[in-house]
Design a protein around this motif. Structure first.
Motif, short mmCIF file in Angstrom:
data_model
loop_
_atom_site.label_atom_id
_atom_site.label_comp_id
_atom_site.label_asym_id
_atom_site.label_seq_id
_atom_site.Cartn_x
_atom_site.Cartn_y
_atom_site.Cartn_z
N SER A 6 -1.12 8.89 3.76
CA SER A 6 -0.02 9.80 3.40
C SER A 6 1.22 9.14 2.80
CB SER A 6 0.56 10.40 4.68
OG SER A 6 -0.58 11.12 5.41
N TYR A 7 1.20 8.04 2.95
CA TYR A 7 2.20 7.34 2.15
C TYR A 7 2.00 6.24 1.10
CZ TYR A 7 4.97 8.98 6.13
OH TYR A 7 5.53 9.66 7.09
N VAL A 8 2.85 5.60 0.43
CA VAL A 8 2.50 4.52 -0.54
C VAL A 8 2.29 3.09 0.38
CG1 VAL A 8 3.61 3.19 -2.21
CG2 VAL A 8 4.11 5.21 -2.04
N MET A 9 1.23 2.44 0.10
CA MET A 9 0.79 1.20 0.72
C MET A 9 0.81 0.15 -0.45
SD MET A 9 0.62 1.91 3.79
CE MET A 9 0.29 0.37 4.49
N GLY A 10 1.39 -0.80 -0.37
CA GLY A 10 1.60 -1.76 -1.32
C GLY A 10 1.31 -3.29 -0.78
N ALA A 54 3.18 -3.73 2.67
CA ALA A 54 4.51 -3.04 2.78
C ALA A 54 4.04 -1.45 2.74
CB ALA A 54 5.41 -3.45 1.81
N THR A 55 4.99 -0.44 3.31
CA THR A 55 4.65 0.76 3.01
C THR A 55 6.05 1.53 3.09
OG1 THR A 55 4.04 2.91 4.23
CG2 THR A 55 4.79 1.17 5.53
N GLY A 56 5.99 2.42 2.07
CA GLY A 56 7.22 3.23 1.77
C GLY A 56 6.71 4.81 1.48
N SER A 57 8.09 5.58 1.31
CA SER A 57 7.62 7.01 1.20
C SER A 57 7.56 7.41 -0.49
CB SER A 57 8.89 7.74 1.66
OG SER A 57 8.97 7.55 3.19
N ILE A 58 8.29 6.56 -1.18
CA ILE A 58 8.15 7.00 -2.79
C ILE A 58 7.63 5.89 -3.40
CG2 ILE A 58 9.75 7.54 -4.66
CD1 ILE A 58 11.89 8.38 -2.44
N ARG A 63 9.97 -12.30 -4.58
CA ARG A 63 8.80 -11.44 -4.02
C ARG A 63 8.43 -10.37 -5.15
NH1 ARG A 63 8.80 -9.32 1.89
NH2 ARG A 63 9.47 -11.51 2.16
N GLU A 64 7.12 -10.38 -5.43
CA GLU A 64 6.71 -9.63 -6.45
C GLU A 64 5.60 -8.72 -6.34
OE1 GLU A 64 5.04 -11.97 -9.85
OE2 GLU A 64 3.31 -12.66 -8.46
N PHE A 65 5.74 -7.58 -6.92
CA PHE A 65 4.59 -6.37 -6.68
C PHE A 65 3.10 -7.05 -7.01
CE2 PHE A 65 2.59 -2.06 -6.50
CZ PHE A 65 1.81 -2.14 -7.60
N VAL A 66 2.17 -6.56 -6.46
CA VAL A 66 0.81 -6.98 -6.72
C VAL A 66 0.00 -5.76 -7.15
CG1 VAL A 66 -1.33 -8.26 -5.82
CG2 VAL A 66 0.89 -9.19 -5.36
N ALA A 67 -0.01 -4.84 -5.88
CA ALA A 67 -0.96 -3.64 -6.14
C ALA A 67 -0.18 -2.56 -5.22
CB ALA A 67 -2.33 -4.00 -6.04
N ASP A 68 -0.69 -1.36 -5.32
CA ASP A 68 -0.54 -0.25 -4.37
C ASP A 68 -1.48 1.07 -4.39
OD1 ASP A 68 1.09 1.17 -6.94
OD2 ASP A 68 1.21 2.67 -5.24
N ILE A 69 -1.40 1.78 -3.39
CA ILE A 69 -2.43 2.56 -3.25
C ILE A 69 -1.57 3.75 -2.58
CG2 ILE A 69 -3.53 2.00 -0.99
CD1 ILE A 69 -6.08 3.22 -2.14
N ARG A 70 -1.68 5.07 -3.09
CA ARG A 70 -0.65 5.72 -2.72
C ARG A 70 -1.12 7.59 -2.37
NH1 ARG A 70 0.26 4.12 -7.54
NH2 ARG A 70 0.45 5.42 -9.44
N TYR A 71 -0.54 8.07 -1.16
CA TYR A 71 -0.86 9.42 -0.97
C TYR A 71 -2.46 9.80 -0.94
CZ TYR A 71 3.97 8.88 -2.66
OH TYR A 71 5.18 8.63 -3.24
N SER A 72 -2.66 10.92 -0.64
CA SER A 72 -3.88 11.48 -0.21
C SER A 72 -4.95 11.36 -1.51
CB SER A 72 -3.64 12.93 -0.07
OG SER A 72 -3.35 13.57 -1.04
N PHE A 73 -4.36 11.32 -2.65
CA PHE A 73 -5.33 11.04 -3.81
C PHE A 73 -5.75 9.66 -4.10
CE2 PHE A 73 -5.78 15.18 -5.29
CZ PHE A 73 -4.31 15.79 -5.37
N GLY A 74 -4.97 8.75 -3.32
CA GLY A 74 -5.39 7.16 -3.50
C GLY A 74 -5.23 6.59 -4.90
#
Length: 122
Positions: free
Chosen positions: A31-35, A97-101, A45-56
């Motif tokens: 249900s959220y953004v998982m990064g 990490a997790t976020g809403s947006i 700290r740098e972004f690597v990857a994320d998977i988000r919301y129900s569509f994945g």
């Protein structure tokens, strides 16, 4: 209370593989953004990857595209980062990490795990 617990880090030779896990509680990963982020000594700290919301839907940093794969198991409420063809420059502490947006900056994430060390030897 949201908690994220990473595991799976370790020492690996260049060219090897590791799979990191992030077990979540207090928040449904689908249900959220998982990064995944990483931080090497002396670097930001740098972004690597994320998977988000129900569509994945997923996104990757250019430096890991084609080598890393982010996925999730909704039944286990766990997110994974499969890392293949590892390079010495992948050495860092990796954070879940997790976020809403959706976002690529650390400030856009609400909750963080404690981190797991990944060391790639040459």
């Amino acid at each position: 209370q949201v908690q994220l617990v990473e595991s799976g880090g370790g020492l690996v030779q260049a060219g090897g593989s590791l799979r990191l896990s992030c077990a979540a509680s207090g928040r449904t990963v689908s249900s959220y953004v998982m990064g995944w982020f990483r931080q090497a000594p002396g670097k930001e700290r740098e972004f690597v990857a994320d998977i988000r919301y129900s569509f994945g839907r997923t996104s990757y940093a250019d430096s890991v595209k084609g080598r890393f794969t982010i996925s999730r198991d909704n039944a286990k409420n766990t997110v994974y980062l499969q890392m293949n063809s590892l390079k010495p420059e992948d050495t860092a502490v990796y954070y879940c990490a997790t976020g809403s947006i959706y976002g690529l900056r650390p400030v856009e994430y609400d909750y963080w795990g404690q981190g797991t060390q990944v060391t790639v030897s040459s």
